[in-house]
Design a protein around this motif. Structure first.
Motif, short mmCIF file in Angstrom:
data_model
loop_
_atom_site.label_atom_id
_atom_site.label_comp_id
_atom_site.label_asym_id
_atom_site.label_seq_id
_atom_site.Cartn_x
_atom_site.Cartn_y
_atom_site.Cartn_z
N GLY A 124 1.07 -1.04 -0.48
CA GLY A 124 0.54 0.09 0.37
C GLY A 124 0.49 1.33 -0.14
O GLY A 124 0.32 2.31 -0.38
N VAL A 125 2.14 0.83 0.10
CA VAL A 125 2.93 2.46 0.37
C VAL A 125 4.24 1.95 -0.53
O VAL A 125 5.02 2.66 -0.45
CB VAL A 125 3.81 2.51 1.37
N CYS A 126 3.93 1.83 -2.21
CA CYS A 126 4.79 1.55 -2.98
C CYS A 126 4.23 1.49 -4.59
O CYS A 126 3.20 1.29 -4.42
CB CYS A 126 6.60 0.61 -2.52
N ALA A 127 4.51 2.01 -5.28
CA ALA A 127 4.76 2.00 -6.88
C ALA A 127 4.48 0.23 -6.91
O ALA A 127 3.53 0.16 -7.86
CB ALA A 127 5.06 2.86 -7.88
N PHE A 128 5.46 -0.80 -6.74
CA PHE A 128 6.06 -1.81 -7.19
C PHE A 128 6.29 -2.66 -6.12
O PHE A 128 7.70 -1.87 -5.46
CB PHE A 128 5.49 -2.21 -8.22
N SER A 129 6.34 -3.70 -5.49
CA SER A 129 7.23 -4.52 -4.99
C SER A 129 7.55 -6.04 -5.75
O SER A 129 6.19 -6.53 -6.46
CB SER A 129 6.40 -4.30 -3.43
N HIS A 130 8.32 -6.44 -5.56
CA HIS A 130 9.25 -7.54 -6.49
C HIS A 130 10.27 -7.67 -5.24
O HIS A 130 11.09 -8.22 -4.28
CB HIS A 130 9.87 -7.45 -7.93
N THR A 131 9.91 -9.56 -5.65
CA THR A 131 10.80 -10.42 -4.95
C THR A 131 11.80 -11.07 -5.51
O THR A 131 11.21 -11.65 -6.82
CB THR A 131 10.08 -11.73 -4.35
N LEU A 132 13.01 -11.28 -6.16
CA LEU A 132 13.32 -11.76 -6.87
C LEU A 132 14.34 -13.07 -6.69
O LEU A 132 14.30 -13.43 -5.16
CB LEU A 132 15.24 -10.75 -6.50
N GLN A 133 13.48 -13.67 -7.73
CA GLN A 133 13.88 -15.23 -7.32
C GLN A 133 14.98 -15.67 -7.69
O GLN A 133 15.56 -17.04 -7.78
CB GLN A 133 13.03 -15.81 -8.77
N ARG A 134 15.83 -14.77 -8.58
CA ARG A 134 17.29 -15.84 -9.03
C ARG A 134 18.20 -14.07 -9.61
O ARG A 134 17.75 -13.26 -9.65
CB ARG A 134 17.32 -16.68 -10.64
N PRO A 135 19.56 -14.24 -9.61
CA PRO A 135 19.91 -13.03 -10.23
C PRO A 135 19.88 -12.72 -11.39
O PRO A 135 20.09 -11.42 -11.88
CB PRO A 135 21.63 -13.77 -9.81
N GLN A 136 19.57 -13.93 -12.01
CA GLN A 136 19.04 -13.02 -13.69
C GLN A 136 18.09 -11.72 -14.33
O GLN A 136 18.36 -10.98 -14.88
CB GLN A 136 18.72 -14.07 -14.44
N GLU A 137 16.89 -11.79 -12.64
CA GLU A 137 16.38 -11.09 -12.84
C GLU A 137 16.43 -9.07 -12.52
O GLU A 137 15.70 -8.97 -12.99
CB GLU A 137 14.93 -11.38 -11.82
N LEU A 138 17.69 -9.31 -12.00
CA LEU A 138 18.19 -7.99 -11.16
C LEU A 138 18.35 -6.78 -12.28
O LEU A 138 17.85 -5.83 -11.74
CB LEU A 138 19.46 -8.27 -10.63
N PRO A 139 18.79 -6.83 -12.87
CA PRO A 139 19.05 -5.86 -14.36
C PRO A 139 17.88 -5.23 -14.97
O PRO A 139 17.58 -4.43 -14.33
CB PRO A 139 19.91 -6.32 -15.54
N GLU A 140 16.87 -6.31 -14.60
CA GLU A 140 15.50 -5.61 -15.36
C GLU A 140 14.76 -5.04 -14.10
O GLU A 140 14.33 -3.81 -14.97
CB GLU A 140 14.55 -6.85 -15.56
N VAL A 141 14.43 -5.70 -13.19
CA VAL A 141 13.95 -5.05 -12.04
C VAL A 141 14.02 -3.72 -11.96
O VAL A 141 13.53 -2.92 -11.06
CB VAL A 141 13.68 -6.36 -10.84
N LEU A 142 15.76 -3.65 -11.93
CA LEU A 142 16.12 -2.90 -11.12
C LEU A 142 15.67 -1.62 -12.27
O LEU A 142 15.79 0.06 -11.95
CB LEU A 142 17.69 -2.62 -11.06
N ALA A 143 15.74 -2.06 -13.34
CA ALA A 143 15.75 -1.04 -14.41
C ALA A 143 14.39 -0.59 -14.28
O ALA A 143 14.50 0.72 -14.70
CB ALA A 143 16.36 -1.49 -16.27
#
Length: 533
Positions: A124-143
């Motif tokens: 309720g206090v963020c635009a979105f929240s994401h759980t990183l399931q593997r390192p390969q997701e990191l560049p896209e999610v941070l972008a």
């Protein structure tokens, strides 16, 4: 091996992050392994809520996202209030937290800091929240996070990383920052429709909110082209110079302001929610406009908000204002705005009580005793007065917790963040004795970080705003006459200079004599002495 945690730090460097606010814990130590040898400066607040408020103040002063490293569980519940303030005021904040190992999640087996669903708590206090399931997701999610900060309504983003993922190898990741999209400009057809209304206006009014805080030159140029009266919300103060003849005081919530607004024949609202904390502070009811309304906003939901727009301009405030300027013809001269602005401002100030005038003089003394100061306020009576009468020397120089979420304890840590972002400028935290007790531990964090914040403590020995509100509603005050600490002793224990102040002359002299921009100082103003002078 480069771990996921180390890769995260390198990506943050690539996106221009310079500072991180956080309190190390056993669940985040791998992030700190990544910080060693990096260019990021780590700031240690004394509470995660303080970390969030520091990131908030840093973002407002610098225009860059404030970044926090937060532990699982209690760290996240502690920072929620700060995220709520940033969410309400559209402030870019990146909260990186840990969470339980993937195989431990949602089992309820009593693991350290365990929460059944951390993302649900923070949603309720963020635009979105994401759980990183593997390192390969990191560049896209941070972008995605930085893209949102760059070209959409900037609000907190939460990325949580399970403990096992944090330690996974990330050698193969492409750690170059991604090219970020730019904020869109409003559609040409909508600009034409808005120009048609504005060109025919003889009594134009411009309402400007925090969404235009980086578009000051365009706001001023359009106002002068139209000869429009301009009302700035708290988060837009400073977009017009204090002496500008088109600038209204904070009259959005007063009867004088409402009467002027009713005379307008076209209203342009830029980057503002038209919400209660800016436009209905005194409970007069929702803002009612008799003229066609043009809304320019980056958020389509705001354009379709409670106040019906006749023309909606979806896009970046600066680009939209520049497009309107480019398409507008030369306007016939009109003195409606200047003559009525002066009249309304005079009527507003004539109605202030003696107490209001004292608090306004205090704020003006702060502004005029220092070169272009940044004034950061808590929820305290002088700050509420500033919502009516404070004229900031430039943009992004006046912000506080009196809008939106409206939390106590914001002023000091947010001022620390602002000072770290702008070390060359004087930064003042205006706090009450009640609000100071919410976050007084951050005073020593300021000393440790060499953030030379000037803390201006308005000490009236109570929760003054709430006490007066109770009295006005015929409720016997209860729980508001609190016992304050010995602030001189508190400052000494935090290795901070304490100076008692009892008059405006003394306040000016003390401020003018402060030269060390790296050491915080606590100025304690005896409210009773000022109000009885």
């Amino acid at each position: 091996m480069t771990s996921c945690a180390q890769a995260l730090v390198r990506l943050l460097e690539g996106y221009g992050v310079e500072s991180v606010f956080g309190i190390p814990g056993v669940h985040t130590v791998e992030l700190y392994r990544g910080l060693h040898g990096s260019s990021l400066r780590h700031i240690s607040p004394r509470h995660e809520q303080g970390a969030g408020f520091m990131a908030d103040g840093y973002a407002r002063a610098s225009g860059k996202p404030g970044v926090c490293f937060i532990i699982t569980g209690p760290g996240m519940t502690n920072i929620l209030t700060a995220m709520g303030q940033a969410y309400a005021d559209s402030i870019p904040m990146l909260v990186i937290s840990t969470t339980s190992r993937r195989e431990h999640q949602r089992l309820g087996h009593g693991y350290l800091h365990e929460m059944l669903d951390q993302r649900a708590v923070v949603s309720g206090v963020c635009a979105f929240s994401h759980t990183l399931q593997r390192p390969q997701e990191l560049p896209e999610v941070l972008a995605r996070a930085f893209a949102l900060f760059n070209c959409a309504r900037p609000r907190p983003v939460h990325i949580e990383i399970p403990l096992d993922v944090l330690e996974m190898p990330a050698d193969e990741l492409d750690l170059r920052p991604r090219a970020l999209p730019q904020a869109p400009a409003p559609a040409a057809a909508n600009i034409d429709a808005a120009v048609k209304l504005l060109a025919s206006a003889r009594r134009p009014l411009i309402l400007v909110g925090g969404g235009a805080r980086r578009a000051g030159q365009a706001v001023q140029a359009l106002a002068e082209r139209l000869q429009a009266a301009v009302a700035l919300t708290t988060n837009a103060r400073g977009l017009l110079a204090p002496e500008h003849p088109l600038l209204l005081d904070g009259v959005q919530s007063s009867s004088h302001g409402r009467e002027l607004f009713a005379q307008a024949d076209v209203v342009l609202a830029v980057g503002t929610e038209l919400g209660e904390t800016d436009y209905d502070f005194f409970g007069l009811g929702p803002l009612a406009l008799n003229a066609p309304l043009i809304r320019l906003d980056i958020d389509p939901l705001q354009i379709l908000g409670a106040a019906r727009a006749d023309v909606g301009l979806l896009g970046d405030a600066k680009q939209g204002l520049q497009a309107l300027l480019a398409a507008l013809p030369q306007m016939p001269s009109s003195d409606w705005a200047q003559s009525n602005v002066a009249r309304v401002n005079a009527a507003e100030r004539a109605g202030w009580t003696g107490k209001q005038n004292v608090m306004q003089q205090m704020l003006d003394t702060l502004r005029d005793s220092l070169p272009a100061p940044i004034v950061v306020g808590d929820s305290t009576q002088p700050v509420y007065q500033g919502a009516l009468g404070y004229r900031a020397p430039q943009a992004n120089s006046w912000f506080n917790a009196g809008t939106g979420f409206g939390t106590l304890g914001y002023g000091l840590p947010a001022a620390i963040g602002a000072k770290l972002a702008m070390p060359e400028r004087p930064v003042l935290a205006v706090v009450g004795d009640g609000g100071m007790q919410f976050s007084s531990a951050e005073l020593i964090a300021a000393r440790e970080a060499e953030a030379g914040v000037i803390v201006v403590l308005w000490n009236n020995h109570c929760y003054g705003e709430i006490r007066d509100y109770m009295t006005a509603r015929d409720i016997s005050p209860l729980g508001v006459d609190i016992l304050p600490p010995d602030f001189a002793a508190l400052a000494k224990s935090c290795h901070v200079q304490h100076l008692p102040v009892r008059s405006f002359e003394q306040l000016h002299e003390v401020l003018a004599g402060l030269k060390d921009t790296r050491q915080p100082v606590l100025l304690e103003l005896d409210a009773a002495a000022f109000l009885s002078a």
